[in-house]
Design a protein around this motif. Structure first.
Motif, mmCIF file in Angstrom:
data_model
loop_
_atom_site.group_PDB
_atom_site.id
_atom_site.type_symbol
_atom_site.label_atom_id
_atom_site.label_comp_id
_atom_site.label_asym_id
_atom_site.label_seq_id
_atom_site.Cartn_x
_atom_site.Cartn_y
_atom_site.Cartn_z
ATOM 1 N N TYR A 69 0.845 -1.191 0.000
ATOM 2 C CA TYR A 69 0.000 0.000 0.000
ATOM 3 C C TYR A 69 0.877 1.236 0.000
ATOM 4 O O TYR A 69 1.853 1.312 0.747
ATOM 5 N N SER A 70 0.529 2.196 -0.855
ATOM 6 C CA SER A 70 1.278 3.448 -0.924
ATOM 7 C C SER A 70 0.302 4.592 -1.169
ATOM 8 O O SER A 70 -0.583 4.481 -2.026
ATOM 9 N N ALA A 71 0.448 5.684 -0.418
ATOM 10 C CA ALA A 71 -0.436 6.845 -0.563
ATOM 11 C C ALA A 71 0.393 8.112 -0.474
ATOM 12 O O ALA A 71 1.251 8.260 0.415
ATOM 13 N N GLY A 72 0.154 9.036 -1.402
ATOM 14 C CA GLY A 72 0.857 10.312 -1.410
ATOM 15 C C GLY A 72 0.254 11.302 -0.429
ATOM 16 O O GLY A 72 -0.854 11.095 0.083
ATOM 17 N N PRO A 73 0.934 12.402 -0.170
ATOM 18 C CA PRO A 73 0.471 13.368 0.832
ATOM 19 C C PRO A 73 -0.587 14.319 0.291
ATOM 20 O O PRO A 73 -0.820 14.406 -0.917
ATOM 21 N N ILE A 74 -1.227 15.016 1.198
ATOM 22 C CA ILE A 74 -2.129 16.131 0.895
ATOM 23 C C ILE A 74 -1.605 17.357 1.634
ATOM 24 O O ILE A 74 -1.430 17.320 2.859
ATOM 25 N N MET A 75 -1.338 18.432 0.908
ATOM 26 C CA MET A 75 -0.807 19.640 1.509
ATOM 27 C C MET A 75 -1.938 20.473 2.104
ATOM 28 O O MET A 75 -3.036 20.580 1.531
ATOM 29 N N ASN A 76 -1.656 21.080 3.249
ATOM 30 C CA ASN A 76 -2.632 21.906 3.941
ATOM 31 C C ASN A 76 -3.127 23.059 3.074
ATOM 32 O O ASN A 76 -4.323 23.396 3.068
ATOM 33 N N SER A 77 -2.243 23.655 2.294
ATOM 34 C CA SER A 77 -2.601 24.823 1.486
ATOM 35 C C SER A 77 -3.478 24.475 0.294
ATOM 36 O O SER A 77 -4.043 25.373 -0.339
ATOM 37 N N ASP A 78 -3.615 23.185 -0.026
ATOM 38 C CA ASP A 78 -4.389 22.773 -1.198
ATOM 39 C C ASP A 78 -5.852 22.498 -0.888
ATOM 40 O O ASP A 78 -6.590 22.074 -1.772
ATOM 41 N N ARG A 79 -6.270 22.694 0.366
ATOM 42 C CA ARG A 79 -7.656 22.482 0.731
ATOM 43 C C ARG A 79 -8.206 23.751 1.368
ATOM 44 O O ARG A 79 -7.627 24.298 2.314
ATOM 45 N N ALA A 80 -9.344 24.212 0.862
ATOM 46 C CA ALA A 80 -9.904 25.473 1.341
ATOM 47 C C ALA A 80 -10.298 25.409 2.806
ATOM 48 O O ALA A 80 -10.250 26.420 3.510
ATOM 49 N N ASN A 81 -10.691 24.224 3.299
ATOM 50 C CA ASN A 81 -11.132 24.124 4.686
ATOM 51 C C ASN A 81 -9.978 24.054 5.666
ATOM 52 O O ASN A 81 -10.192 24.136 6.876
ATOM 53 N N THR A 82 -8.750 23.890 5.195
ATOM 54 C CA THR A 82 -7.593 23.885 6.083
ATOM 55 C C THR A 82 -6.606 24.999 5.766
ATOM 56 O O THR A 82 -5.731 25.299 6.582
ATOM 57 N N ASN A 83 -6.697 25.614 4.597
ATOM 58 C CA ASN A 83 -5.840 26.750 4.283
ATOM 59 C C ASN A 83 -6.165 27.887 5.255
ATOM 60 O O ASN A 83 -7.333 28.197 5.482
ATOM 61 N N PRO A 84 -5.147 28.537 5.848
ATOM 62 C CA PRO A 84 -5.425 29.621 6.810
ATOM 63 C C PRO A 84 -6.249 30.764 6.219
ATOM 64 O O PRO A 84 -6.949 31.455 6.949
ATOM 65 N N ASN A 85 -6.173 30.957 4.906
ATOM 66 C CA ASN A 85 -6.962 31.998 4.272
ATOM 67 C C ASN A 85 -8.359 31.448 3.978
ATOM 68 O O ASN A 85 -8.632 30.919 2.897
ATOM 69 N N PHE A 86 -9.255 31.539 4.955
ATOM 70 C CA PHE A 86 -10.590 30.959 4.827
ATOM 71 C C PHE A 86 -11.432 31.649 3.763
ATOM 72 O O PHE A 86 -12.528 31.176 3.441
ATOM 73 N N ASN A 87 -10.959 32.770 3.227
ATOM 74 C CA ASN A 87 -11.679 33.405 2.131
ATOM 75 C C ASN A 87 -11.764 32.488 0.920
ATOM 76 O O ASN A 87 -12.645 32.650 0.069
ATOM 77 N N LEU A 88 -10.846 31.521 0.824
ATOM 78 C CA LEU A 88 -10.895 30.568 -0.277
ATOM 79 C C LEU A 88 -12.112 29.659 -0.159
ATOM 80 O O LEU A 88 -12.602 29.140 -1.161
ATOM 81 N N LEU A 89 -12.564 29.460 1.076
ATOM 82 C CA LEU A 89 -13.739 28.622 1.306
ATOM 83 C C LEU A 89 -15.021 29.413 1.076
ATOM 84 O O LEU A 89 -15.960 28.931 0.449
ATOM 85 N N SER A 90 -15.037 30.637 1.572
ATOM 86 C CA SER A 90 -16.180 31.523 1.383
ATOM 87 C C SER A 90 -15.745 32.943 1.715
ATOM 88 O O SER A 90 -15.020 33.153 2.698
ATOM 89 N N PRO A 91 -16.180 33.930 0.927
ATOM 90 C CA PRO A 91 -15.818 35.319 1.241
ATOM 91 C C PRO A 91 -16.419 35.808 2.545
ATOM 92 O O PRO A 91 -15.991 36.838 3.068
ATOM 93 N N LYS A 92 -17.371 35.057 3.105
ATOM 94 C CA LYS A 92 -17.978 35.447 4.374
ATOM 95 C C LYS A 92 -17.115 35.067 5.569
ATOM 96 O O LYS A 92 -17.357 35.524 6.682
ATOM 97 N N TYR A 93 -16.128 34.182 5.352
ATOM 98 C CA TYR A 93 -15.304 33.716 6.453
ATOM 99 C C TYR A 93 -14.043 34.561 6.556
ATOM 100 O O TYR A 93 -13.326 34.742 5.560
#
Length: 476
Positions: free
Chosen positions: A244-268
């Motif tokens: 079994y082999s699985a590659g990583p997921i970077m924090n900055s590549d997901r809107a719900n974990t990126n510190p800039n929550f505006n990527l998820l919604s401009p209301k956040y």
């Protein structure tokens, strides 16, 4: 601890166990004689139309085992496992409604107490309250226990069991502490390995997220043969291989974990990271200094600072991973030899090697006091344009590269024994179980506070006269 290559922790767990088990199978009493004399009473059981009492079956156990008797047992067979699409035994177990508050590589990545590990805990209790068995016998515990402020929690890492070797999973939903001890308060999970396999199966799986990361490959091979020598004698051999082999997921590549929550919604509102890659400093008078974004150096002037202004937020986490890179290689070799109808010899070997590579940010940095002892940029540091000592209030040291961990865990478990069948359902089973789990975690790109202060002072051994420049935008 090996300081020459970064902090290294090596922990080994090994043990041997000799078990002598006696069991009594279900016995059915002889039916009562015909036309017995029955005394009528209101509390007497209902008699059949022929005047005979209903048949009564009494089941007794000298050593209760999962799957036998009246215990509420849930069985997950291969059909269920394949239909879920799960590629690890961890995914199979943690998707159960009763499995609450578990951890896995997504929340124990790298720089943690249990890197690469995964638990199964029933009813929301701690993992050490759920007993993990393989073929009814215990499995080695992870060499990296979970550590909390209240206790140290040892547990069985379910990532150490290859999925290709598992035939089914039996779960005792009620507590089993009366039989197995306090580690079975929440219940028991028993993984049954494959047995008497004829033929061969090859399985391949590849998946990738819609964002082009978390590439996952799972391949397995299972083969076996059963040879009959007579009506009462046969030999069964089975082997399973699992990769079994699985590659990583970077924090900055997901809107719900990126510190800039505006990527998820401009209301956040965005959530800045700390410490900031544009360093923050204070002097003895309480003045606040922050490096302006984009400052590169090496020449730094007072115009490169915001003084006594609100902190400038930063959203730079270039190395933080949500899910680390995982590689697992393991398998099963199992042999069962029925010498006669009353004697059986068996041997079962499970082995697994897991490796996790993970990286972090902004853990690689100087956090505000009291998390640092008060690192000071002296007035004589040539990069200090103010000519007064400045205390580091926070600085993410991205120029050091990611804080990386490389964790390897090798787990081995072998059971060899014999079963003698006796008259009237009695049997004698004697076996030797040997289990061992060894882990090594290597951490790279760390620094010490003493070494950082020496670099600020220009007195770092091997670099005397060279000064560290903390007044640059570490995000670039």
């Amino acid at each position: 601890m090996n300081n020459s290559a970064g902090p290294r922790i090596t922990i080994g767990v090994a043990g041997a166990l000799l078990l002598l088990t006696f069991g009594v199978l279900a016995q059915t009493p002889d039916p009562p004689a015909a036309n017995p004399t029955v005394t009528e009473a209101s509390s007497a059981p209902n008699a059949s139309s022929g005047g005979e009492l209903q048949q009564v079956v009494v089941t007794g156990y000298l050593l209760p085992r999962i799957g036998e008797g009246p215990q509420p047992v849930t069985t997950l067979d291969r059909n269920y496992i394949e239909k879920t699409g799960s590629q690890t035994i961890t995914d199979v177990l943690q998707n159960l409604p009763s499995a609450l508050a578990n951890f896995n590589p997504a929340n124990t990545a790298g720089f943690s107490f249990s890197p690469g590990g995964a638990s199964i805990a029933l009813k929301g209790l701690p993992p050490n309250d759920t007993l993990i068995l393989v073929d009814g016998l215990r499995f080695p515990q992870s060499p990296f226990p979970q550590v909390t402020t209240g206790s140290t929690i040892s547990y069985v890492d379910v990532n150490a069991i290859p999925l290709a070797a598992v035939d089914r999973v039996e779960i005792l939903n009620d507590g089993g502490s009366a039989t197995y001890g306090t580690d079975a308060v929440a219940g028991v999970v028993n993984l049954i390995l494959k047995d008497e396999y004829n033929g061969a199966d090859v399985f391949n799986y590849f998946g990738i997220s819609q964002r082009g990361d978390n590439e996952t490959y799972h391949g397995s091979f299972v083969g076996g043969v059963t040879q009959k020598f007579s009506d009462t004698s046969k030999l069964s051999v089975i082997a399973a291989f699992d990769y079994y082999s699985a590659g990583p997921i970077m924090n900055s590549d997901r809107a719900n974990t990126n510190p800039n929550f505006n990527l998820l919604s401009p209301k956040y509102p965005p959530h800045p990271v700390a410490p900031s890659p544009t360093g923050e400093f204070v002097d003895s008078s309480g003045n606040f200094y922050q490096v302006l974004p984009g400052t590169r150096g090496p020449v730094v002037t007072t115009s490169d600072f915001a003084i006594n202004q609100p902190p400038i937020p930063s959203f730079s986490e270039p190395y933080l991973q949500i899910v680390p890179r995982e590689t697992r290689l393991g398998g099963l070799v199992k042999m069962t030899y029925d010498v006669t109808e009353w004697l059986k010899l068996y041997d079962s070997l499970v082995i697994q090697r897991n490796e996790e590579l993970s990286s972090f940010s902004p853990n690689q940095g100087i956090y505000p006091p009291p998390f640092n002892p008060g690192i000071v940029v002296p007035a004589y540091n040539p990069y200090n344009p103010f000519g007064i000592p400045l205390v580091v209030n926070g600085l993410a040291l991205n120029e050091f590269g990611p804080l990386r961990t490389d964790t390897t865990i090798t787990t081995l478990r072998n059971v060899a024994g014999a079963t003698i069948q006796l008259p009237h359902g009695w049997f004698i089973d004697a076996n030797v179980l040997y289990g061992e789990s060894d882990g090594t975690e290597t951490v790279n790109n760390m620094f010490t506070f003493n070494g950082m202060q020496a670099a600020m002072n220009g007195t770092l051994p091997g670099h005397v006269g060279q000064f560290f420049n903390p007044f640059v935008d570490e995000s670039i």
